[in-house]
Motif scaffolding. Sequence first.
Motif, PDB file in Angstrom:
ATOM      1  N   PRO A   1      63.303  46.973  15.252  1.00  0.00           N
ATOM      2  CA  PRO A   1      64.168  45.868  15.692  1.00  0.00           C
ATOM      3  C   PRO A   1      63.670  45.074  16.894  1.00  0.00           C
ATOM      4  CG  PRO A   1      65.483  47.789  15.176  1.00  0.00           C
ATOM      5  CD  PRO A   1      64.043  48.212  15.076  1.00  0.00           C
ATOM      6  N   ASP A   2      62.957  45.693  17.821  1.00  0.00           N
ATOM      7  CA  ASP A   2      62.535  44.969  19.016  1.00  0.00           C
ATOM      8  C   ASP A   2      61.116  44.404  18.910  1.00  0.00           C
ATOM      9  OD1 ASP A   2      61.377  47.471  19.014  1.00  0.00           O
ATOM     10  OD2 ASP A   2      61.547  47.755  21.167  1.00  0.00           O
ATOM     11  N   THR A   3      60.538  44.431  17.719  1.00  0.00           N
ATOM     12  CA  THR A   3      59.175  43.925  17.525  1.00  0.00           C
ATOM     13  C   THR A   3      59.168  42.402  17.524  1.00  0.00           C
ATOM     14  OG1 THR A   3      58.580  45.854  16.239  1.00  0.00           O
ATOM     15  CG2 THR A   3      57.209  43.914  15.947  1.00  0.00           C
ATOM     16  N   ASP A   4      58.204  41.826  18.198  1.00  0.00           N
ATOM     17  CA  ASP A   4      58.014  40.374  18.217  1.00  0.00           C
ATOM     18  C   ASP A   4      57.226  40.002  16.962  1.00  0.00           C
ATOM     19  OD1 ASP A   4      57.369  37.729  18.663  1.00  0.00           O
ATOM     20  OD2 ASP A   4      56.679  38.051  20.722  1.00  0.00           O
ATOM     21  N   VAL A   5      57.937  39.717  15.880  1.00  0.00           N
ATOM     22  CA  VAL A   5      57.267  39.471  14.609  1.00  0.00           C
ATOM     23  C   VAL A   5      56.486  38.162  14.613  1.00  0.00           C
ATOM     24  CG1 VAL A   5      58.707  40.970  13.198  1.00  0.00           C
ATOM     25  CG2 VAL A   5      59.395  38.619  13.554  1.00  0.00           C
ATOM     26  N   ALA A   6      56.892  37.208  15.426  1.00  0.00           N
ATOM     27  CA  ALA A   6      56.119  35.972  15.544  1.00  0.00           C
ATOM     28  C   ALA A   6      54.746  36.269  16.143  1.00  0.00           C
ATOM     29  CB  ALA A   6      56.868  34.949  16.402  1.00  0.00           C
ATOM     30  N   GLN A   7      54.700  37.185  17.102  1.00  0.00           N
ATOM     31  CA  GLN A   7      53.420  37.557  17.688  1.00  0.00           C
ATOM     32  C   GLN A   7      52.552  38.296  16.689  1.00  0.00           C
ATOM     33  OE1 GLN A   7      52.339  36.501  20.734  1.00  0.00           O
ATOM     34  NE2 GLN A   7      50.366  37.263  19.992  1.00  0.00           N
ATOM     35  N   LEU A   8      53.168  39.081  15.819  1.00  0.00           N
ATOM     36  CA  LEU A   8      52.384  39.746  14.770  1.00  0.00           C
ATOM     37  C   LEU A   8      51.693  38.713  13.884  1.00  0.00           C
ATOM     38  CD1 LEU A   8      54.749  42.660  13.656  1.00  0.00           C
ATOM     39  CD2 LEU A   8      52.675  42.816  15.049  1.00  0.00           C
ATOM     40  N   TYR A   9      52.380  37.613  13.609  1.00  0.00           N
ATOM     41  CA  TYR A   9      51.775  36.546  12.809  1.00  0.00           C
ATOM     42  C   TYR A   9      50.575  35.951  13.537  1.00  0.00           C
ATOM     43  CZ  TYR A   9      51.238  32.429   9.914  1.00  0.00           C
ATOM     44  OH  TYR A   9      50.724  31.472   9.081  1.00  0.00           O
ATOM     45  N   VAL A  10      50.738  35.667  14.831  1.00  0.00           N
ATOM     46  CA  VAL A  10      49.630  35.119  15.621  1.00  0.00           C
ATOM     47  C   VAL A  10      48.481  36.127  15.656  1.00  0.00           C
ATOM     48  CG1 VAL A  10      48.933  34.368  17.937  1.00  0.00           C
ATOM     49  CG2 VAL A  10      51.140  33.646  17.003  1.00  0.00           C
ATOM     50  N   ASP A  11      48.806  37.399  15.873  1.00  0.00           N
ATOM     51  CA  ASP A  11      47.774  38.433  15.957  1.00  0.00           C
ATOM     52  C   ASP A  11      47.023  38.616  14.639  1.00  0.00           C
ATOM     53  OD1 ASP A  11      48.504  38.801  18.580  1.00  0.00           O
ATOM     54  OD2 ASP A  11      49.651  40.628  18.206  1.00  0.00           O
TER      55      ASP A  11
ATOM     56  N   ARG B   1      55.951  34.890   9.057  1.00  0.00           N
ATOM     57  CA  ARG B   1      55.747  33.425   9.002  1.00  0.00           C
ATOM     58  C   ARG B   1      57.008  32.678   9.443  1.00  0.00           C
ATOM     59  NH1 ARG B   1      51.687  29.689   7.864  1.00  0.00           N
ATOM     60  NH2 ARG B   1      52.680  27.740   7.295  1.00  0.00           N
ATOM     61  N   ARG B   2      58.172  33.132   8.988  1.00  0.00           N
ATOM     62  CA  ARG B   2      59.424  32.475   9.381  1.00  0.00           C
ATOM     63  C   ARG B   2      59.648  32.570  10.891  1.00  0.00           C
ATOM     64  NH1 ARG B   2      61.360  34.871   4.593  1.00  0.00           N
ATOM     65  NH2 ARG B   2      62.280  36.567   5.795  1.00  0.00           N
ATOM     66  N   ALA B   3      59.386  33.740  11.460  1.00  0.00           N
ATOM     67  CA  ALA B   3      59.560  33.915  12.907  1.00  0.00           C
ATOM     68  C   ALA B   3      58.599  33.010  13.671  1.00  0.00           C
ATOM     69  CB  ALA B   3      59.354  35.379  13.284  1.00  0.00           C
TER      70      ALA B   3
ATOM     71  N   ALA C   1      56.926  24.419  19.327  1.00  0.00           N
ATOM     72  CA  ALA C   1      55.497  24.105  19.238  1.00  0.00           C
ATOM     73  C   ALA C   1      54.748  24.515  20.497  1.00  0.00           C
ATOM     74  CB  ALA C   1      55.308  22.610  18.966  1.00  0.00           C
ATOM     75  N   GLU C   2      55.361  24.314  21.661  1.00  0.00           N
ATOM     76  CA  GLU C   2      54.706  24.679  22.919  1.00  0.00           C
ATOM     77  C   GLU C   2      54.464  26.187  22.994  1.00  0.00           C
ATOM     78  OE1 GLU C   2      57.930  23.227  23.020  1.00  0.00           O
ATOM     79  OE2 GLU C   2      57.073  21.221  22.867  1.00  0.00           O
ATOM     80  N   GLU C   3      55.421  26.970  22.512  1.00  0.00           N
ATOM     81  CA  GLU C   3      55.276  28.430  22.530  1.00  0.00           C
ATOM     82  C   GLU C   3      54.199  28.880  21.542  1.00  0.00           C
ATOM     83  OE1 GLU C   3      55.874  32.472  23.497  1.00  0.00           O
ATOM     84  OE2 GLU C   3      56.162  30.583  24.548  1.00  0.00           O
ATOM     85  N   ARG C   4      54.153  28.258  20.378  1.00  0.00           N
ATOM     86  CA  ARG C   4      53.084  28.586  19.421  1.00  0.00           C
ATOM     87  C   ARG C   4      51.721  28.295  20.034  1.00  0.00           C
ATOM     88  NH1 ARG C   4      56.559  26.005  15.607  1.00  0.00           N
ATOM     89  NH2 ARG C   4      55.147  24.238  15.503  1.00  0.00           N
ATOM     90  N   ALA C   5      51.596  27.153  20.674  1.00  0.00           N
ATOM     91  CA  ALA C   5      50.325  26.776  21.311  1.00  0.00           C
ATOM     92  C   ALA C   5      49.953  27.770  22.404  1.00  0.00           C
ATOM     93  CB  ALA C   5      50.412  25.363  21.882  1.00  0.00           C
TER      94      ALA C   5
ATOM     95  N   THR D   1      46.606  30.079  22.393  1.00  0.00           N
ATOM     96  CA  THR D   1      45.663  30.023  23.514  1.00  0.00           C
ATOM     97  C   THR D   1      45.406  31.421  24.065  1.00  0.00           C
ATOM     98  OG1 THR D   1      46.358  27.789  24.069  1.00  0.00           O
ATOM     99  CG2 THR D   1      45.260  29.046  25.808  1.00  0.00           C
ATOM    100  N   ALA D   2      46.457  32.211  24.201  1.00  0.00           N
ATOM    101  CA  ALA D   2      46.307  33.584  24.689  1.00  0.00           C
ATOM    102  C   ALA D   2      45.498  34.423  23.692  1.00  0.00           C
ATOM    103  CB  ALA D   2      47.676  34.208  24.938  1.00  0.00           C
ATOM    104  N   ARG D   3      45.731  34.206  22.415  1.00  0.00           N
ATOM    105  CA  ARG D   3      44.988  34.944  21.383  1.00  0.00           C
ATOM    106  C   ARG D   3      43.503  34.563  21.420  1.00  0.00           C
ATOM    107  NH1 ARG D   3      44.298  39.325  18.191  1.00  0.00           N
ATOM    108  NH2 ARG D   3      43.513  38.764  16.153  1.00  0.00           N
ATOM    109  N   ALA D   4      43.225  33.280  21.575  1.00  0.00           N
ATOM    110  CA  ALA D   4      41.834  32.820  21.641  1.00  0.00           C
ATOM    111  C   ALA D   4      41.125  33.431  22.855  1.00  0.00           C
ATOM    112  CB  ALA D   4      41.786  31.297  21.692  1.00  0.00           C
ATOM    113  N   ALA D   5      41.830  33.495  23.975  1.00  0.00           N
ATOM    114  CA  ALA D   5      41.236  34.093  25.182  1.00  0.00           C
ATOM    115  C   ALA D   5      40.944  35.574  24.956  1.00  0.00           C
ATOM    116  CB  ALA D   5      42.169  33.898  26.370  1.00  0.00           C
ATOM    117  N   LEU D   6      41.833  36.237  24.253  1.00  0.00           N
ATOM    118  CA  LEU D   6      41.629  37.666  23.965  1.00  0.00           C
ATOM    119  C   LEU D   6      40.408  37.874  23.084  1.00  0.00           C
ATOM    120  CD1 LEU D   6      42.851  40.578  24.104  1.00  0.00           C
ATOM    121  CD2 LEU D   6      44.017  40.020  21.990  1.00  0.00           C
ATOM    122  N   LEU D   7      40.182  36.984  22.135  1.00  0.00           N
ATOM    123  CA  LEU D   7      39.068  37.138  21.193  1.00  0.00           C
ATOM    124  C   LEU D   7      37.733  36.645  21.754  1.00  0.00           C
ATOM    125  CD1 LEU D   7      40.868  36.019  17.921  1.00  0.00           C
ATOM    126  CD2 LEU D   7      40.330  38.360  18.659  1.00  0.00           C
TER     127      LEU D   7
END
Length: 78
Positions: free
Chosen positions: A34-44, A55-57, A63-67, A71-77
């Motif tokens: 229940p407390d999983t950030d499923v939107a972040q799983l999509y980004v990850d 995908r729905r999450a 749009a600003e939060e997705r960006a 950006t954080a994911r790109a920095a990690l990679l």
Amino acid sequence: MDGAGAADDLLGRALAAHAHRAPRLPYVDPELLPDTDVAQLYVDADGTTDEPRLRRAYEALPAEERARRHTARAALLA
């Protein structure tokens, strides 16, 4: 018991005499608690998942939060 499950050895006979079947608990995907950030799983997953919940999450984020997350994911990679 018969066939491949025959209790023909000491352990098998002990299990047959003393053990009982327990009901199997339903499988819970640990990533989708229940407390999983499923939107972040999509980004990850870099947008490669077929899981509609993720995908729905993701699409529900502003749009600003997705960006920011991309950006954080790109920095990690990097």
